[in-house]
Structures are given as structure tokens and as C-alpha cells.
Motif scaffolding. Structure first.
Motif: not given
Length: 256
Positions: A102-103, A118, A196
């Protein structure tokens, strides 16, 4: 039929919500099998004490459902969320899924797209960001995973109660993503598209980033219904997945 890629997040699966687990298993067995790939962008589970959880009764049907899907030939990619960031090699081996950083940036039907859970963009929630930094620290995780399973389970359940109480006292806008943080991460990764979850506020946001049109899609949670983003070469479609249209009373009884 054109190739379709599916995205979901924030299922928060656990033993106390068997209808949603049943909905997810039905989704895996039918709709997901026809997909080119399935991406789960965090918080698949309500909590995760470590990969010993793959053998826990409440999670075993989910693990088996994922394994059946990956064995059938549909690749499944899973990103850590703020509830299940301790998924590791044991989870991958048990399910056949692949864990994503992530990401992660992917080529989505010809468009470079950034995928995130997110929570790292919720920079206005200073209290949460401090907690996130603590539990994502390698030393903290090693110490936690070194504890007996029963102790870990109690710690996580205590965290859940603290989180519920803390969330109830915060203004909703504080727990949403910060637009400047959104633009910064998209700029850093050279993208104009972002997908997200985390905020449980399904919506499409169109804005301008460095003079170019940008698009941010927020996935919905799986509390009262499911939420699925379908993407193919023709476009994007974010739709709910109602319980009553996919489950009979028998299917709501989760079986291992």
C-alpha cells in the motif's frame, strides 16, 4: 465478454455478521469467478491477530472460499487495511491470494491507476495517524506476534472497543481523507486515477491535478450490503450488492 476487474474493500468480516460473510462467499463463488481479477483493498477482516487466524472457526470458511476462487484460476490481490495489517505469508499460502503493498500502481485496462486502502491519507485525524505509526512499526509487530494467541486476541478486541469509542466522538470530516494528501500521493506516483476504501463513503470525485483531470473512486463498505467496483475497457461502475437479492436463509448459514 470484455475482461472485467473487480474491486472491493472494508468487508470487516467476522463471526458476528454471518449474513455478510454469506454474501461474500456467494460473491466469490459466482460473480468473482467470471472476473479477470479481484482486488480487495483492505479490511477484509474485522481483525487479524496473525496468520494463526486462518484456522479460527469464524474465518475458516472465508479462507476456504478464497482458496477455491484462486484455485479456479481467478487471481486475487489483497491489500492490508487498518484492521488486518498482520496478514502475511501464512495467509497467502492458505488462500492462494497475493498480498499487495500500500500503495500499489497497476495498469488498469490501459490506464495507470493507484490502489490504496486509504487510511494513510486521513492526515487530519492526528490521533489515528499516531496509532497507525505505532502498530505499523516492525518492532511493535514482532513483539505483538510473540505473545500467546489468547493474549493477542484480547489486545485486538480491546483495541476495537477503544476505536469505536474514539470514532464516535470525532467529527466525520476529520476521519475523511485530506485532499492535499490525496494530491500529494497521486503526484508522487505519477497518476491521475486512484481507487481506495477505508472511509466507507462510496463516491466518485473528479478534480484537477496539475492542470489535468483526475479521478478518485472511493469503495463502499460491506455492512448493510456489499459494494463492488467493476472496471473494464468501457468504463467504471460502482454498485451495491444487496443482501436480499443474493442470499436465501440457507445461504446465510455460513459453512466451513
Amino acid at each position: 465478454m470484455p475482461a472485467v476487474t473487480l474491486f472491493i474493500s472494508d468487508l470487516h468480516l467476522c463471526g458476528t455478521r454471518p449474513a455478510i460473510t454469506g454474501l461474500f462467499l456467494d460473491f466469490l463463488q459466482h460473480r468473482a469467478r467470471a472476473a479477470d481479477a479481484l482486488y480487495i483493498l483492505g479490511d477484509l477482516f474485522e481483525y487479524w491477530i496473525g496468520d494463526e487466524a486462518t484456522e479460527q472457526e469464524e474465518f475458516r470458511p472465508i479462507v476456504h472460499g478464497l482458496r477455491r476462487l484462486t484455485t479456479s484460476g481467478t487471481p486475487v490481490f489483497v491489500m492490508h487495511g487498518n484492521r488486518d495489517f498482520l496478514m502475511a505469508d501464512g495467509f497467502e499460502k492458505a488462500t492462494g491470494c497475493r498480498l499487495l503493498a500500500d500503495p500499489t500502481r497497476i495498469d488498469l485496462h490501459g490506464t495507470t491507476t493507484l490502489l490504496m486502502h486509504g487510511d494513510s491519507m486521513c492526515t487530519d485525524d492526528v490521533e489515528y495517524m499516531a496509532f497507525r505509526a505505532q502498530v505499523r512499526n516492525t518492532a511493535w509487530q514482532q513483539a505483538f506476534l510473540g505473545k500467546p494467541v489468547a493474549e493477542r486476541d484480547k489486545i485486538v478486541r480491546d483495541f476495537r472497543e477503544i476505536s469505536k469509542n474514539s470514532t464516535a466522538s470525532k467529527k466525520p470530516e476529520i476521519m475523511d481523507v485530506n485532499q492535499k494528501a490525496v494530491e500529494a500521493v497521486m503526484r508522487d506516483h505519477g497518476v491521475q486515477r486512484l481507487i481506495h476504501g477505508h472511509t466507507h463513503r462510496p463516491n466518485e470525485h473528479i478534480f484537477t491535478l496539475d492542470g489535468q483531470p483526475a479521478r478518485r473512486m472511493v469503495l463502499g463498505d460491506w455492512y448493510e450490503q456489499g459494494s463492488v467496483l467493476s472496471v473494464d475497457a468501457r468504463g467504471w461502475a460502482l454498485k451495491g450488492l444487496p443482501l436480499e437479492k443474493t442470499l436465501t436463509n440457507e445461504k446465510m448459514k455460513v459453512k466451513s
